[in-house]
Design a protein around this motif. Structure first.
Motif, short mmCIF file in Angstrom:
data_model
loop_
_atom_site.label_atom_id
_atom_site.label_comp_id
_atom_site.label_asym_id
_atom_site.label_seq_id
_atom_site.Cartn_x
_atom_site.Cartn_y
_atom_site.Cartn_z
N ILE A 34 1.46 5.85 64.30
CA ILE A 34 0.39 6.83 64.37
C ILE A 34 -0.74 7.29 65.70
O ILE A 34 -0.70 7.86 65.50
CB ILE A 34 -0.67 6.56 62.99
CG1 ILE A 34 0.48 7.09 62.01
CG2 ILE A 34 -1.46 7.61 62.63
CD1 ILE A 34 0.71 8.03 61.50
N LEU A 42 0.75 9.41 68.28
CA LEU A 42 0.32 10.70 67.75
C LEU A 42 -0.04 11.62 67.59
O LEU A 42 -1.25 11.56 67.41
CB LEU A 42 1.37 10.76 66.20
CG LEU A 42 2.95 10.68 65.82
CD1 LEU A 42 2.77 10.36 64.65
CD2 LEU A 42 3.77 10.73 66.85
N GLN A 100 -2.44 15.18 66.47
CA GLN A 100 -3.85 15.21 65.22
C GLN A 100 -2.47 16.54 64.38
O GLN A 100 -1.93 16.35 63.15
CB GLN A 100 -4.88 15.65 65.05
CG GLN A 100 -5.07 16.65 64.21
CD GLN A 100 -4.80 17.41 63.41
OE1 GLN A 100 -4.70 18.37 64.50
NE2 GLN A 100 -4.96 17.74 62.19
N ARG A 131 0.52 14.19 63.48
CA ARG A 131 0.06 13.60 62.48
C ARG A 131 0.24 15.15 60.82
O ARG A 131 1.73 13.91 60.06
CB ARG A 131 -0.52 13.32 62.33
CG ARG A 131 -1.37 12.02 63.67
CD ARG A 131 -2.44 11.65 63.45
NE ARG A 131 -2.74 10.34 64.86
CZ ARG A 131 -3.85 9.79 64.79
NH1 ARG A 131 -5.39 10.07 63.65
NH2 ARG A 131 -3.69 8.85 65.61
N TYR A 132 0.29 15.96 60.89
CA TYR A 132 -0.49 16.68 60.09
C TYR A 132 1.17 17.08 59.42
O TYR A 132 1.38 17.12 58.89
CB TYR A 132 -1.26 17.51 60.47
CG TYR A 132 -0.87 18.83 59.42
CD1 TYR A 132 -1.86 18.92 58.25
CD2 TYR A 132 0.32 20.00 59.29
CE1 TYR A 132 -1.89 19.69 57.54
CE2 TYR A 132 0.44 20.64 57.97
CZ TYR A 132 -0.63 20.57 57.64
OH TYR A 132 -0.99 21.67 56.45
N LEU A 185 3.43 13.93 58.22
CA LEU A 185 3.35 13.36 57.28
C LEU A 185 3.06 14.15 55.88
O LEU A 185 3.84 14.53 54.49
CB LEU A 185 1.43 12.91 56.82
CG LEU A 185 1.23 12.47 57.47
CD1 LEU A 185 0.14 11.28 57.87
CD2 LEU A 185 2.29 10.73 57.22
#
Length: 217
Positions: A5, A8, A10, A13-14, A17
């Motif tokens: 994580i 990566l 932001q 990540r969004y 996920l």
């Protein structure tokens, strides 16, 4: 493919996920500001958290320009909100309300939905919604300057008659199909259902159940 994580961005990540943890229910949240104007906004970072106490959780982020959203501003000020579930009767209203309206504008005026009084909070619910959960703030957890979790304690539930069986006091699953958020602009309805009780240890041994099996009764 493996990722850590912290390697990566932001944005990545969004995207990862939100595309992987699916489907997610969508909360169509109504709130009221200090002037008495109601706001309605959908949130897909949402789920049931507990039944005792009865808690739902909402995940908030700031707008791209750094402004906090009207919904969480209203929740912080009033300590109340209503989660309205979304089915086909108000799916268009959800998409309209997702637009970036000005603070002085109400999505409700554009979305073509009606409001009805709640039982336990001073915030109105969406009349057309199949289910409305009236909530008071249980806790607000500020994770960063831009992100927060709101835990709401459910004080009252409104269920439309057509999805509730008063004899069994159960929801009629065939009549209830809330929208699910996938990722990006992708959404889904509930697909084919199946029924299966949790197997006992003996059944697992006797039937040789394995990952991927949907055993038949």
């Amino acid at each position: 493919m493996d990722f850590k994580i912290n390697e990566l961005s932001q944005y990545e990540r969004y995207k990862f996920l939100s595309a992987l943890v699916i489907p997610r229910p969508v909360a169509f949240v109504t709130t009221k500001n200090a002037e008495g104007k109601h706001n309605a906004a959908p949130f897909s970072f949402f789920n049931l958290f507990s039944e005792d106490p009865a808690l739902v959780v909402l995940g908030f982020s700031h707008r791209p320009d750094g402004r906090s959203k009207d919904t969480i501003n209203n929740i912080r000020a009033s300590g109340q909100f209503v989660v309205n579930m979304i089915d086909k009767s108000i799916i268009g209203a959800m998409h309209i309300a997702s637009a970036d309206f000005l603070p002085e504008e109400s999505e409700i005026d554009f979305a073509g939905i009606d409001l009805s009084p709640s039982q336990a909070v001073d915030v109105m619910r969406i009349t057309e919604s199949p289910v409305s959960l009236e909530c008071k703030v249980f806790e607000i957890k500020d994770l960063t300057e831009r992100r927060a979790l709101v835990l709401g304690e459910v004080l009252a539930i409104h269920i439309k008659d057509e999805i509730f069986d008063p004899m069994t006091r159960r929801v009629i699953p065939e009549n209830y199909s809330p929208i699910a958020r996938l990722y990006g602009n992708e959404y889904a309805w509930l697909g084919k259902r199946y029924t299966k009780a949790i197997p006992t240890r003996d059944e697992i041994r006797e039937k040789g159940l394995q990952a991927g099996d949907i055993p038949e009764d």
